[in-house]
Design an enzyme around this catalytic site. Structure first.
Site, PDB file in Angstrom:
ATOM      1  CE1 TYR A 189      -3.184   3.022   0.655  1.00  0.00           C
ATOM      2  CE2 TYR A 189      -1.804   3.464   2.581  1.00  0.00           C
ATOM      3  CZ  TYR A 189      -2.794   3.866   1.689  1.00  0.00           C
ATOM      4  OH  TYR A 189      -3.379   5.096   1.818  1.00  0.00           O
ATOM      5  N   GLY A 199      -5.232   5.782  -0.158  1.00  0.00           N
ATOM      6  CA  GLY A 199      -6.613   5.850   0.302  1.00  0.00           C
ATOM      7  C   GLY A 199      -7.507   4.924  -0.482  1.00  0.00           C
TER       8      GLY A 199
END
Length: 515
Positions: free
Chosen positions: A61, A68
């Site tokens: 991530y 997000g």
């Protein structure tokens, strides 16, 4: 209650205290970075592990994905290096006033301490540069508005990431400068942020935590000052010192409340012979002062715990566990503890404003001040009709108190769903911390007004034929105040004296009970 910071503050494995942050924020103590090879190697392993994952094309991530709600969008490896710059660039939309220099130093301190936990996947070079920013006093210009407190303080911290990269502006040696020019002056090469480094810098609670440390320090001193002001007002209003008897407080033994009562006994030399009492019970703003101030005193310990745990935590996402070779996705950027601490602190502090405002109202009113002149005017009888003493000061204090009370609305309950409902529950911790600073500013104004008025009341009382000597602590305070604040005999504009008093409060000018 205040503890002294060490002569040198070392960022690394040692936990920082609020006093360390205050010392760095005020440029009172130099800092360094832990230099042993074991610490440096532990930091480096996180970045090395991320590089190894990239080589294996792992999905990480914020490294190989968007941010997000865009975490499902894969970023090809040839674009991974560009992602950090895009992160701090599109977050460059802060508004409002800029954080002052003290707050900016506190923010840098909080961010560096978090990265020193060794689980954020950043290079040693980044934490070295961030520590150099602190030591050289290179201060990013950070707008204070734009954070919802999860995913951390993204927008304000983007200004830290950008200036480390030589972009945007900084304050340096009293001048507003381009970050790139300051880098060149100091012989630095701006950082090109590696994968995860912009996220590690931005996705955390450093702004709210840094501000919270400042708020705590101000509240701690304000507690002691409000206690001293109360003691002076007991003298000025010929109050009953037996309200603070040790035996009385042994029957309701909240520790902070007992401490405030003990300070009052110390200030009033309560064991010394006292004049005959005119009344058994004073009004609540005197009699119940330990009960009002004691709530703040008792709350400081858990407020400290909330703030210092956050300060010494890894509060970004994801967490990089290089030892176990795992990437842990969570929500440590959520600032709920700081939000609750600051919402609580501003209520505690506003109650101090209300207490002192009520004491000032008693001082100026002939019906309740037990023989002092109207509005504490020191004018002669022949000129009393022209002079109004502290009338307007009391009106001002009432206005500041009302505004402080209005600002106690808790920010943390106003969570907004943001960022395409990815951030659908947020802390509002930074707004709560800013609110707390504003309430402190207003309450310090009330304290300044009440302190100067209390000193006037003590002076007026000392002129009476039956005046008794002041207890030693109050005599010393009265003398020290007299060096800056002459008695008000003929009316004069008091703004400059109030501002000087506020400056003294900010600088902890008066040595009080716990120092």
């Amino acid at each position: 209650m205040t503890n002294q910071a060490p002569d040198l503050i070392t960022f690394g494995e040692r936990a920082l205290r609020i006093e360390d942050v205050l010392a760095l924020a005020n440029r009172q103590t130099p800092s360094t970075l832990q230099g042993d090879e074991e610490f440096r190697a532990r930091i480096a392993r996180g970045a090395q592990f991320l590089d190894s994952l990239l080589d294996r094309e792992g999905v990480i991530y914020g490294v190989t994905t968007g941010y997000g709600d865009s975490c499902v969008v894969a970023v090809p490896l040839e674009h991974v290096e560009a992602l950090p710059r895009h992160l701090y660039t599109f977050h460059g939309c802060g508004l409002g006033k800029l954080l002052d220099e003290q707050a900016t130093r506190a923010v840098l301190t909080a961010r560096l301490q978090s990265l020193c936990q060794g689980v954020s996947g950043v290079r040693v070079e980044l934490i070295e540069r961030l520590q150099a920013f602190i030591e050289q006093d290179v201060l990013p210009l950070i707008p204070e508005e734009g954070s919802v407190g999860a995913s951390g303080d993204l927008t304000p911290l983007s200004y830290v990431a950008a200036t480390l990269s030589g972009e945007r502006e900084v304050m340096f040696r009293g001048e507003r400068r381009r970050a790139i020019d300051v880098h060149q002056q100091l012989g630095w090469t701006p950082l090109v942020l590696r994968p995860k480094e912009a996220l590690a810098l931005m996705n955390g609670t450093a702004v709210m935590t840094g501000i919270a440390c400042l708020a705590f320090g101000r509240a701690d001193y304000l507690l002691q000052l409000a206690t001293r002001i109360t003691a002076m007002n007991v003298v000025a209003l010929q109050g009953n010192p037996e309200h603070f008897d040790e035996r009385l407080f042994a029957t309701k033994p909240h520790p902070g409340q007992m401490q405030v009562a003990a300070w009052l006994r110390q200030d009033l030399a309560i064991d010394a012979p006292t004049a005959p009492l005119h009344r058994l019970q004073d009004r609540y703003s005197l009699r119940c002062a330990p009960h009002v101030l004691g709530v703040l005193a008792d709350s400081l310990n858990w407020l400290r715990s909330f703030i210092e745990i956050e300060l010494n935590s890894a509060n970004d996402n994801p967490i990089i566990d290089a030892e176990a070779e795992r990437v842990l996705h969570g929500g440590h950027f959520y600032g709920g503890h700081i939000a609750f601490a600051m919402d609580s602190l501003k209520t505690l502090v506003a109650n101090v404003a209300d207490l002192l405002d009520r004491q000032l109202a008693l001082l100026v009113d002939e019906r309740y001040n037990h023989g002092l002149p109207s509005n504490l005017s020191g004018a002669s009888a022949e000129r009393s009709m022209l002079n109004h003493g502290f009338k307007a000061v009391q009106i001002g204090a009432s206005a500041w108190t009302a505004e402080a009370l209005k600002n106690t609305m808790p920010a943390s309950v106003f969570s907004r769903s943001t960022e395409c409902h990815n951030q659908d529950k947020v802390s509002m911790g930074t707004i709560a911390a800013r609110d707390a600073i504003r309430v402190l500013e207003l309450t310090e104004q009330v304290a300044a007004a009440t302190l100067i008025a209390a000193n006037q009341g003590v002076w007026l009382r000392s002129r009476a034929a039956d005046a008794r000597p002041l207890p030693p602590a109050l005599a010393a305070m009265h003398h020290q105040l007299g060096e800056d604040f002459a008695p008000v005999i003929e009316d004069r504009a008091l703004e400059s004296e109030l501002r000087l008093c506020l400056k003294h409060i900010a600088n902890r000018h008066w040595r009080l009970h716990a120092q």
